[in-house]
Design an enzyme around this catalytic site. Structure first.
Site, PDB file in Angstrom:
ATOM      1  N   HIS A  71       1.289  -0.820   0.388  1.00 24.63           N
ATOM      2  CA  HIS A  71      -0.196   0.093  -0.384  1.00 24.63           C
ATOM      3  C   HIS A  71       1.390   1.074  -0.038  1.00 24.63           C
ATOM      4  O   HIS A  71       2.168   1.115   0.961  1.00 24.63           O
ATOM      5  CB  HIS A  71      -1.027   0.079   1.234  1.00 24.63           C
ATOM      6  CG  HIS A  71      -0.677   0.140   2.912  1.00 24.63           C
ATOM      7  ND1 HIS A  71       0.420   1.344   2.934  1.00 24.63           N
ATOM      8  CD2 HIS A  71       0.220  -1.276   3.613  1.00 24.63           C
ATOM      9  CE1 HIS A  71       0.119   0.861   4.351  1.00 24.63           C
ATOM     10  NE2 HIS A  71       0.507  -0.225   4.840  1.00 24.63           N
ATOM     11  N   ASP A  73      -0.292   4.077   1.104  1.00 26.56           N
ATOM     12  CA  ASP A  73      -0.757   5.437   1.694  1.00 26.56           C
ATOM     13  C   ASP A  73       0.549   5.311   3.006  1.00 26.56           C
ATOM     14  O   ASP A  73       0.950   3.800   2.681  1.00 26.56           O
ATOM     15  CB  ASP A  73      -2.410   5.563   1.930  1.00 26.56           C
ATOM     16  CG  ASP A  73      -2.696   3.724   2.635  1.00 26.56           C
ATOM     17  OD1 ASP A  73      -2.112   2.698   2.129  1.00 26.56           O
ATOM     18  OD2 ASP A  73      -3.179   4.142   3.856  1.00 26.56           O
ATOM     19  N   ASP A 103       6.581   0.826   6.537  1.00 26.31           N
ATOM     20  CA  ASP A 103       5.282   0.535   6.689  1.00 26.31           C
ATOM     21  C   ASP A 103       4.564   1.294   5.363  1.00 26.31           C
ATOM     22  O   ASP A 103       4.213   2.278   5.877  1.00 26.31           O
ATOM     23  CB  ASP A 103       4.094   0.770   8.257  1.00 26.31           C
ATOM     24  CG  ASP A 103       2.686   0.048   7.379  1.00 26.31           C
ATOM     25  OD1 ASP A 103       2.626  -0.483   6.268  1.00 26.31           O
ATOM     26  OD2 ASP A 103       1.502   0.486   8.474  1.00 26.31           O
ATOM     27  N   GLU A 135      -5.280   1.773   2.010  1.00 23.07           N
ATOM     28  CA  GLU A 135      -4.374   0.720   3.518  1.00 23.07           C
ATOM     29  C   GLU A 135      -5.006   1.407   4.220  1.00 23.07           C
ATOM     30  O   GLU A 135      -5.562   0.440   4.956  1.00 23.07           O
ATOM     31  CB  GLU A 135      -3.725  -0.160   3.059  1.00 23.07           C
ATOM     32  CG  GLU A 135      -3.577  -1.188   3.646  1.00 23.07           C
ATOM     33  CD  GLU A 135      -2.949  -1.713   4.971  1.00 23.07           C
ATOM     34  OE1 GLU A 135      -3.129  -2.370   5.504  1.00 23.07           O
ATOM     35  OE2 GLU A 135      -2.508  -0.455   5.842  1.00 23.07           O
ATOM     36  N   GLU A 136      -4.535   1.937   4.865  1.00 24.65           N
ATOM     37  CA  GLU A 136      -4.414   2.038   7.298  1.00 24.65           C
ATOM     38  C   GLU A 136      -6.023   2.697   6.712  1.00 24.65           C
ATOM     39  O   GLU A 136      -6.047   2.783   8.210  1.00 24.65           O
ATOM     40  CB  GLU A 136      -3.915   3.188   6.766  1.00 24.65           C
ATOM     41  CG  GLU A 136      -1.978   3.375   6.819  1.00 24.65           C
ATOM     42  CD  GLU A 136      -1.514   2.065   7.629  1.00 24.65           C
ATOM     43  OE1 GLU A 136      -2.543   1.575   8.082  1.00 24.65           O
ATOM     44  OE2 GLU A 136       0.052   1.980   6.702  1.00 24.65           O
ATOM     45  N   GLU A 163       4.055  -6.254   4.056  1.00 27.29           N
ATOM     46  CA  GLU A 163       3.653  -5.293   5.621  1.00 27.29           C
ATOM     47  C   GLU A 163       5.339  -5.710   6.297  1.00 27.29           C
ATOM     48  O   GLU A 163       5.958  -6.859   6.262  1.00 27.29           O
ATOM     49  CB  GLU A 163       2.518  -5.728   6.053  1.00 27.29           C
ATOM     50  CG  GLU A 163       1.529  -5.398   5.150  1.00 27.29           C
ATOM     51  CD  GLU A 163       1.388  -3.490   5.480  1.00 27.29           C
ATOM     52  OE1 GLU A 163       2.279  -3.260   6.408  1.00 27.29           O
ATOM     53  OE2 GLU A 163       0.166  -3.200   5.232  1.00 27.29           O
ATOM     54  N   HIS A 357       4.319   3.509  12.079  1.00 28.79           N
ATOM     55  CA  HIS A 357       3.503   4.332  12.862  1.00 28.79           C
ATOM     56  C   HIS A 357       3.891   4.928  14.005  1.00 28.79           C
ATOM     57  O   HIS A 357       3.327   5.881  14.290  1.00 28.79           O
ATOM     58  CB  HIS A 357       1.556   3.589  13.393  1.00 28.79           C
ATOM     59  CG  HIS A 357       0.945   3.035  12.190  1.00 28.79           C
ATOM     60  ND1 HIS A 357      -0.372   2.082  12.360  1.00 28.79           N
ATOM     61  CD2 HIS A 357       1.414   2.792  11.336  1.00 28.79           C
ATOM     62  CE1 HIS A 357      -0.660   1.229  11.421  1.00 28.79           C
ATOM     63  NE2 HIS A 357       0.255   1.880  10.454  1.00 28.79           N
TER      64      HIS A 357
HETATM   65 ZN    ZN Z   1       0.842  -1.401   6.392  1.00 31.80          ZN
END
Ligand code: ZN
Length: 384
Positions: A71, A73, A103, A135-136, A163, A357
């Site tokens: 992903h 984003d 990520d 995705e997030e 991931e 994150h």
């Molecule tokens: Zn991810």
């Protein structure tokens, strides 16, 4: 190849693709790089034009082969205490810092860096690239892309979702489904309950059924489930409604989620609740007023990745990485969507979910090197 990966990663990090913002600029830049490597590239934009998914293939135009999925984003940096500019990749010893390094732009950068090598190899089976938006915030981009892929007869046999797993093989995770149920009753004086429709009382009946279903789900747990807890769980997250002791509440709201461990559990729960609403709750409410209503909003439904006895993706990645075990994890990914399409899927990528994150997110060169080793092994496997 590591130098090239770092250069691409720096470019990717410089696109601040927070889920709430556009990602089309990043996707276009990747499309150009992949075309230069000889890939057949398709870009799917959403109706705003700001969001895009990318699908690209190198090698023979046929079914099978391996898809590399990521992903594009990232999560926001607001309110996080970064020691560097999150949108500029910064080196600190062996670590490459920036929002999305682990990520999961590190995996995407490594995949694109390898594309030129795939392009100059006589592959017998194709390699595909699948890069998504949003995705997030509930795998929205992947859900759109899956609609484009569904009708095709040429689909990859295997998907590797990159991931951050520190290059360990992950073969399963639970799904995550979130719902908000809203109850519209009829307000009235507490002294005459039958003249109103008590929205809170009906919400409580709904919650009671959910709690019963939570117990029934325990009995449905697969016998060899490795999840913790081993069954599909239900959580009542919020129950709100009412104003005071002597007022019949006209509105109530329930926020709840479930985390399915297997296909069928989510459908089972939803069918049971629909039945309760349609055959018991709504008829009773509407006997008092035709305006009474119950609506259930789906906030997000991310399907799980169900561990399979036979998993070609697991065998392939084990062979490429030397990993000899496969685990399950508590976080969700796009993997289940691809499994639903019939692909054999694992999650395996560079960096640790512990850095995802967080402020000062990073991926190590060591991890990127291990990822490149896997992707180089894939090149040889697809050429054999
Ligand atoms: Zn991810």
């Amino acid at each position: 190849m590591l130098d090239r990966t770092e250069e691409i990663l720096a470019d990717l990090i410089a696109h601040p693709t927070v889920s709430s913002d556009p990602n089309a600029g990043l996707i276009d830049a990747m499309a150009t790089r992949l075309e230069d490597a000889g890939a057949r590239v398709e870009v799917f934009r959403d109706e705003t034009g700001d969001k895009a998914n990318l699908w690209a293939s190198i090698g023979p135009d046929m079914g099978g082969g391996v898809m590399l999925s990521g992903h594009s984003d990232v999560v926001p940096v607001a309110d996080q205490d970064w020691s560097t500019d999150p949108w500029q990749m910064t080196e600190r010893g062996d670590l490459l810092m920036g929002r999305g390094t682990c990520d999961m732009k590190g995996f995407i950068a490594a995949s694109i860096a390898m594309a030129s090598a795939y392009g100059t190899t006589n592959l017998r089976r194709p390699v595909h690239f699948c890069f998504t938006h949003d995705e997030e915030v509930g795998c929205l981009g992947a859900q759109n892309l899956v609609q484009h892929l569904k009708g095709r007869d040429h689909l990859p046999a295997i998907a590797v979702v990159g991931e951050p797993t520190e290059m360990r093989i992950i073969e399963g995770h639970k799904g995550c489904c979130e719902y908000t149920a809203r109850f519209q009753g009829l307000e009235g004086h507490g002294s005459n309950p039958d003249r109103g429709v008590n929205a809170v009382a009906y919400a409580v009946r709904y919650v009671s059924r959910l709690m019963e279903l939570a117990e029934e789900l325990k009995l449905r747990a697969p016998r060899d489930s490795r999840f913790d807890p081993p069954w599909t769980t239900v959580n009542i997250g919020k129950l709100a409604g009412g104003v005071a002791h002597n007022v019949i509440p006209g509105r109530a709201e329930v926020e709840w989620e479930m985390r399915p461990v297997q296909y069928g559990d989510a459908e089972f729960v939803k069918e049971q609740l629909t039945q309760l609403i349609e055959t018991e709750l709504l008829p009773a409410m509407r006997a008092v007023t035709p305006w009474a209503d119950i609506s259930v909003e789906t906030i997000g439904e991310v399907v799980g990745l169900e561990p399979m006895d036979d998993n070609m993706a697991r065998s392939l990645v084990a062979q490429l990485t030397g990993g000899n075990s496969a685990d399950v994890v508590p976080f969700g990914t796009e993997a289940g969507l691809f499994q639903e399409l019939g692909m054999s899927v694992v999650v395996c990528g560079p960096g640790s979910i512990a850095q995802a994150h967080k402020p000062d997110e990073y991926v190590s060169r060591q991890q990127l090197t291990e990822c490149l080793t896997m992707l180089e092994g894939l090149r040889r496997t697809l050429a054999a």
